[in-house]
Design a protein around this motif. Structure first.
Motif, PDB file in Angstrom:
ATOM      1  N   THR A 154       4.860  -9.671  -1.586  1.00 28.02           N
ATOM      2  CA  THR A 154       5.949 -10.138  -2.434  1.00 28.02           C
ATOM      3  C   THR A 154       7.292  -9.570  -2.009  1.00 28.02           C
ATOM      4  N   VAL A 155       7.340  -8.292  -1.694  1.00 22.92           N
ATOM      5  CA  VAL A 155       8.601  -7.593  -1.430  1.00 22.92           C
ATOM      6  C   VAL A 155       8.464  -6.812  -0.135  1.00 22.92           C
ATOM      7  N   LYS A 156       9.452  -6.927   0.725  1.00 23.29           N
ATOM      8  CA  LYS A 156       9.422  -6.127   1.954  1.00 23.29           C
ATOM      9  C   LYS A 156      10.413  -4.975   1.828  1.00 23.29           C
ATOM     10  N   THR A 157      11.565  -5.049   2.485  1.00 20.06           N
ATOM     11  CA  THR A 157      12.444  -3.879   2.529  1.00 20.06           C
ATOM     12  C   THR A 157      13.882  -4.158   2.106  1.00 20.06           C
ATOM     13  N   LYS A 158      14.151  -5.218   1.367  1.00 21.57           N
ATOM     14  CA  LYS A 158      15.545  -5.511   1.049  1.00 21.57           C
ATOM     15  C   LYS A 158      16.097  -4.655  -0.087  1.00 21.57           C
ATOM     16  N   TYR A 159      15.272  -3.788  -0.664  1.00 22.55           N
ATOM     17  CA  TYR A 159      15.719  -2.943  -1.773  1.00 22.55           C
ATOM     18  C   TYR A 159      15.875  -1.499  -1.315  1.00 22.55           C
ATOM     19  N   ASP A 160      16.860  -0.806  -1.888  1.00 19.72           N
ATOM     20  CA  ASP A 160      17.075   0.609  -1.590  1.00 19.72           C
ATOM     21  C   ASP A 160      16.081   1.485  -2.349  1.00 19.72           C
ATOM     22  N   ILE A 161      15.709   1.071  -3.540  1.00 21.79           N
ATOM     23  CA  ILE A 161      14.762   1.802  -4.387  1.00 21.79           C
ATOM     24  C   ILE A 161      13.931   0.771  -5.155  1.00 21.79           C
ATOM     25  N   ILE A 162      12.645   1.056  -5.311  1.00 23.82           N
ATOM     26  CA  ILE A 162      11.787   0.226  -6.150  1.00 23.82           C
ATOM     27  C   ILE A 162      11.211   1.110  -7.259  1.00 23.82           C
ATOM     28  N   PHE A 163      11.290   0.627  -8.483  1.00 21.38           N
ATOM     29  CA  PHE A 163      10.698   1.307  -9.630  1.00 21.38           C
ATOM     30  C   PHE A 163       9.476   0.509 -10.066  1.00 21.38           C
ATOM     31  N   PHE A 164       8.326   1.140 -10.106  1.00 21.52           N
ATOM     32  CA  PHE A 164       7.114   0.527 -10.638  1.00 21.52           C
ATOM     33  C   PHE A 164       6.923   1.038 -12.057  1.00 21.52           C
ATOM     34  N   CYS A 165       7.222   0.217 -13.027  1.00 23.96           N
ATOM     35  CA  CYS A 165       7.098   0.580 -14.445  1.00 23.96           C
ATOM     36  C   CYS A 165       5.970  -0.251 -15.043  1.00 23.96           C
ATOM     37  N   VAL A 166       4.788  -0.059 -14.520  1.00 23.97           N
ATOM     38  CA  VAL A 166       3.648  -0.901 -14.886  1.00 23.97           C
ATOM     39  C   VAL A 166       2.612  -0.114 -15.674  1.00 23.97           C
ATOM     40  N   ASP A 167       1.751  -0.845 -16.356  1.00 31.06           N
ATOM     41  CA  ASP A 167       0.776  -0.206 -17.235  1.00 31.06           C
ATOM     42  C   ASP A 167      -0.648  -0.254 -16.692  1.00 31.06           C
ATOM     43  N   ASN A 168      -0.773  -0.406 -15.369  1.00 26.74           N
ATOM     44  CA  ASN A 168      -2.134  -0.389 -14.828  1.00 26.74           C
ATOM     45  C   ASN A 168      -2.164   0.326 -13.483  1.00 26.74           C
ATOM     46  N   ASN A 169      -3.229   1.072 -13.261  1.00 29.46           N
ATOM     47  CA  ASN A 169      -3.348   1.884 -12.050  1.00 29.46           C
ATOM     48  C   ASN A 169      -3.512   1.050 -10.792  1.00 29.46           C
ATOM     49  N   HIS A 170      -4.120  -0.104 -10.874  1.00 28.54           N
ATOM     50  CA  HIS A 170      -4.304  -0.948  -9.695  1.00 28.54           C
ATOM     51  C   HIS A 170      -2.944  -1.289  -9.070  1.00 28.54           C
ATOM     52  N   THR A 171      -1.996  -1.714  -9.899  1.00 28.00           N
ATOM     53  CA  THR A 171      -0.666  -2.062  -9.385  1.00 28.00           C
ATOM     54  C   THR A 171       0.076  -0.822  -8.902  1.00 28.00           C
ATOM     55  N   ARG A 172      -0.128   0.312  -9.545  1.00 32.12           N
ATOM     56  CA  ARG A 172       0.495   1.560  -9.075  1.00 32.12           C
ATOM     57  C   ARG A 172       0.014   1.916  -7.676  1.00 32.12           C
ATOM     58  N   VAL A 173      -1.274   1.757  -7.421  1.00 27.75           N
ATOM     59  CA  VAL A 173      -1.827   2.050  -6.092  1.00 27.75           C
ATOM     60  C   VAL A 173      -1.216   1.116  -5.054  1.00 27.75           C
ATOM     61  N   ILE A 174      -1.090  -0.154  -5.368  1.00 24.26           N
ATOM     62  CA  ILE A 174      -0.437  -1.101  -4.453  1.00 24.26           C
ATOM     63  C   ILE A 174       0.997  -0.648  -4.187  1.00 24.26           C
ATOM     64  N   GLY A 175       1.696  -0.175  -5.228  1.00 27.12           N
ATOM     65  CA  GLY A 175       3.067   0.305  -5.076  1.00 27.12           C
ATOM     66  C   GLY A 175       3.162   1.500  -4.145  1.00 27.12           C
ATOM     67  N   ILE A 176       2.234   2.422  -4.254  1.00 25.73           N
ATOM     68  CA  ILE A 176       2.227   3.599  -3.378  1.00 25.73           C
ATOM     69  C   ILE A 176       2.013   3.170  -1.928  1.00 25.73           C
ATOM     70  N   LYS A 177       1.046   2.293  -1.705  1.00 25.13           N
ATOM     71  CA  LYS A 177       0.778   1.817  -0.343  1.00 25.13           C
ATOM     72  C   LYS A 177       1.991   1.081   0.226  1.00 25.13           C
ATOM     73  N   HIS A 178       2.660   0.291  -0.612  1.00 29.74           N
ATOM     74  CA  HIS A 178       3.853  -0.447  -0.188  1.00 29.74           C
ATOM     75  C   HIS A 178       4.958   0.525   0.228  1.00 29.74           C
ATOM     76  N   ALA A 179       5.178   1.557  -0.581  1.00 31.73           N
ATOM     77  CA  ALA A 179       6.227   2.535  -0.286  1.00 31.73           C
ATOM     78  C   ALA A 179       5.976   3.226   1.048  1.00 31.73           C
ATOM     79  N   ILE A 180       4.742   3.599   1.282  1.00 35.31           N
ATOM     80  CA  ILE A 180       4.394   4.282   2.532  1.00 35.31           C
ATOM     81  C   ILE A 180       4.541   3.332   3.719  1.00 35.31           C
ATOM     82  N   LYS A 181       4.029   2.117   3.588  1.00 35.29           N
ATOM     83  CA  LYS A 181       4.059   1.158   4.695  1.00 35.29           C
ATOM     84  C   LYS A 181       5.480   0.774   5.100  1.00 35.29           C
ATOM     85  N   TYR A 182       6.352   0.524   4.123  1.00 35.24           N
ATOM     86  CA  TYR A 182       7.695   0.025   4.420  1.00 35.24           C
ATOM     87  C   TYR A 182       8.783   1.093   4.347  1.00 35.24           C
TER      88      TYR A 182
END
Length: 122
Positions: free
Chosen positions: A72-100
């Motif tokens: 969904t999102v690559k690198t056009k943002y300076d900061i991404i905030f994950f304000c979600v209520d489930n751990n599955h999406t948080r894990v995806i967010g961590i992997k995204h941050a590391i990858k990009y």
């Protein structure tokens, strides 16, 4: 000026919008519709019940009505905030941050716990 993305526009995400500097460009991502239960602690009004959360938040420059996934999102943002209520999406967010290499703040809560942490460097 920063270009930021807030994923999850519930209790934390809607409060965060009002706390960020006016000079920042804010995009929001949430596919949820507003329900009556959201009115208690989220910045929505009764007349907005049934509408997409992103459509009611005027400060958002980009309104994304889909769930987050890695493509969904690559690198056009300076900061991404994950304000979600489930751990599955948080894990995806961590992997995204590391990858990009995008600084990402993961924050959320559930009934018994509150979390916030930075992934990547800023």
């Amino acid at each position: 000026m920063k270009n930021v993305l807030i994923i999850g526009l519930g209790g934390i995400g809607t409060q965060l919008i009002s706390m960020l500097p006016n000079s920042w460009t804010i995009s929001g991502m949430d596919f949820d519709l507003i329900e009556e239960k959201n009115l208690l602690r989220q910045n929505f009004k009764k007349e907005n019940i049934g509408r997409h959360k992103v459509d009611t938040l005027e400060r958002l420059s980009e309104k994304i009505k889909e769930p987050f996934n890695e493509g969904t999102v690559k690198t056009k943002y300076d900061i991404i905030f994950f304000c979600v209520d489930n751990n599955h999406t948080r894990v995806i967010g961590i992997k995204h941050a590391i990858k990009y290499g995008v600084p990402t703040i993961i924050c959320g809560n559930n009934r018994h716990q509150y979390d916030a942490y930075l992934v990547g460097s800023y």
